[in-house]
Design a protein around this motif. Structure first.
Motif, mmCIF file in Angstrom:
data_model
loop_
_atom_site.group_PDB
_atom_site.id
_atom_site.type_symbol
_atom_site.label_atom_id
_atom_site.label_comp_id
_atom_site.label_asym_id
_atom_site.label_seq_id
_atom_site.Cartn_x
_atom_site.Cartn_y
_atom_site.Cartn_z
ATOM 1 N N MET A 1 -32.140 -2.485 20.282
ATOM 2 C CA MET A 1 -32.710 -2.136 21.563
ATOM 3 C C MET A 1 -31.592 -2.184 22.597
ATOM 4 N N TYR A 2 -31.697 -1.324 23.596
ATOM 5 C CA TYR A 2 -30.703 -1.261 24.657
ATOM 6 C C TYR A 2 -31.360 -1.498 26.015
ATOM 7 N N LYS A 3 -30.630 -2.149 26.894
ATOM 8 C CA LYS A 3 -31.021 -2.226 28.298
ATOM 9 C C LYS A 3 -30.000 -1.385 29.050
ATOM 10 N N VAL A 4 -30.490 -0.406 29.803
ATOM 11 C CA VAL A 4 -29.625 0.501 30.540
ATOM 12 C C VAL A 4 -29.891 0.324 32.031
ATOM 13 N N LYS A 5 -28.830 0.096 32.787
ATOM 14 C CA LYS A 5 -28.921 -0.015 34.242
ATOM 15 C C LYS A 5 -28.337 1.257 34.828
ATOM 16 N N VAL A 6 -29.148 1.968 35.632
ATOM 17 C CA VAL A 6 -28.731 3.241 36.224
ATOM 18 C C VAL A 6 -28.637 3.069 37.736
ATOM 19 N N PHE A 7 -27.499 3.473 38.297
ATOM 20 C CA PHE A 7 -27.256 3.399 39.737
ATOM 21 C C PHE A 7 -27.073 4.823 40.261
ATOM 22 N N VAL A 8 -27.881 5.218 41.242
ATOM 23 C CA VAL A 8 -27.818 6.566 41.803
ATOM 24 C C VAL A 8 -27.529 6.445 43.302
ATOM 25 N N LYS B 1 -33.542 1.595 19.712
ATOM 26 C CA LYS B 1 -32.455 2.218 18.957
ATOM 27 C C LYS B 1 -32.978 3.450 18.248
ATOM 28 N N CYS B 2 -32.145 4.481 18.195
ATOM 29 C CA CYS B 2 -32.511 5.704 17.488
ATOM 30 C C CYS B 2 -31.231 6.359 16.980
ATOM 31 N N ASP B 3 -31.387 7.492 16.317
ATOM 32 C CA ASP B 3 -30.232 8.178 15.738
ATOM 33 C C ASP B 3 -29.368 8.866 16.788
ATOM 34 N N GLN B 4 -29.959 9.187 17.948
ATOM 35 C CA GLN B 4 -29.216 9.895 18.997
ATOM 36 C C GLN B 4 -28.229 8.950 19.682
ATOM 37 N N ASN B 5 -27.081 9.467 20.083
ATOM 38 C CA ASN B 5 -26.071 8.697 20.809
ATOM 39 C C ASN B 5 -26.657 8.234 22.147
ATOM 40 N N ILE B 6 -26.604 6.937 22.422
ATOM 41 C CA ILE B 6 -27.231 6.374 23.619
ATOM 42 C C ILE B 6 -26.602 6.923 24.902
ATOM 43 N N GLU C 1 -25.136 9.866 25.370
ATOM 44 C CA GLU C 1 -25.592 11.248 25.550
ATOM 45 C C GLU C 1 -27.033 11.288 26.043
ATOM 46 N N MET C 2 -27.871 10.406 25.496
ATOM 47 C CA MET C 2 -29.283 10.361 25.881
ATOM 48 C C MET C 2 -29.428 9.981 27.356
ATOM 49 N N VAL C 3 -28.716 8.932 27.776
ATOM 50 C CA VAL C 3 -28.832 8.470 29.165
ATOM 51 C C VAL C 3 -28.277 9.520 30.123
ATOM 52 N N LYS C 4 -27.164 10.124 29.763
ATOM 53 C CA LYS C 4 -26.593 11.180 30.610
ATOM 54 C C LYS C 4 -27.596 12.316 30.777
ATOM 55 N N GLU C 5 -28.250 12.717 29.702
ATOM 56 C CA GLU C 5 -29.250 13.787 29.770
ATOM 57 C C GLU C 5 -30.427 13.375 30.659
ATOM 58 N N MET C 6 -30.881 12.130 30.535
ATOM 59 C CA MET C 6 -31.980 11.640 31.384
ATOM 60 C C MET C 6 -31.593 11.705 32.854
ATOM 61 N N CYS C 7 -30.378 11.252 33.159
ATOM 62 C CA CYS C 7 -29.922 11.238 34.545
ATOM 63 C C CYS C 7 -29.834 12.645 35.112
ATOM 64 N N GLU C 8 -29.261 13.555 34.340
ATOM 65 C CA GLU C 8 -29.036 14.903 34.846
ATOM 66 C C GLU C 8 -30.300 15.741 34.908
ATOM 67 N N LYS C 9 -31.305 15.404 34.083
ATOM 68 C CA LYS C 9 -32.551 16.176 34.091
ATOM 69 C C LYS C 9 -33.617 15.598 35.012
ATOM 70 N N GLU D 1 -24.791 1.509 32.990
ATOM 71 C CA GLU D 1 -24.242 0.486 32.109
ATOM 72 C C GLU D 1 -25.223 0.305 30.962
ATOM 73 N N VAL D 2 -24.700 0.275 29.753
ATOM 74 C CA VAL D 2 -25.532 0.086 28.568
ATOM 75 C C VAL D 2 -25.215 -1.277 27.967
ATOM 76 N N GLU D 3 -26.266 -2.050 27.706
ATOM 77 C CA GLU D 3 -26.117 -3.364 27.088
ATOM 78 C C GLU D 3 -27.014 -3.405 25.862
ATOM 79 N N GLU D 4 -26.436 -3.757 24.741
ATOM 80 C CA GLU D 4 -27.240 -3.882 23.530
ATOM 81 C C GLU D 4 -27.949 -5.229 23.556
ATOM 82 N N VAL D 5 -29.255 -5.219 23.349
ATOM 83 C CA VAL D 5 -30.065 -6.427 23.383
ATOM 84 C C VAL D 5 -30.443 -6.784 21.967
#
Length: 84
Positions: free
Chosen positions: A1-8, A49-54, A56-64, A77-81
């Motif tokens: 599992m990942y914890k992702v902190k996004v700053f905009v 956790k999944c097969d997709q690169n974390i 790439e996934m977060v970047k896509e979420m941010c941009e979309k 910031e990505v932190e593995e939990v």
């Protein structure tokens, strides 16, 4: 599992009326040392956790969805939990 902190935040070239209002309020409270204020957004995502690169996934979420890339910048910031 990942914890992702996004700053905009707004890009430096974009006027920030909220930031200007907060700066004015701080000055009216005698905090005259404050030179500038920029207002932004903070989000925390918990991602399984999944097969997709974390990254790439977060970047896509941010941009979309999470950031308006025309006027906003983002970083994350990505932190593995470890779950027990």
């Amino acid at each position: 599992m990942y914890k992702v902190k996004v700053f905009v935040t707004l890009r430096e070239s974009v006027l920030d009326p909220q930031g200007s209002a907060v700066k004015g309020s701080l000055h009216s409270l005698s905090f005259n040392q404050v030179q500038d204020v920029r207002i932004g957004k903070y989000m925390e995502l918990t991602i399984e956790k999944c097969d997709q690169n974390i990254d790439e996934m977060v970047k896509e979420m941010c941009e979309k969805l999470l950031a308006n890339v025309v006027i906003e910048d983002y970083r994350y910031e990505v932190e593995e939990v470890v779950t027990q």
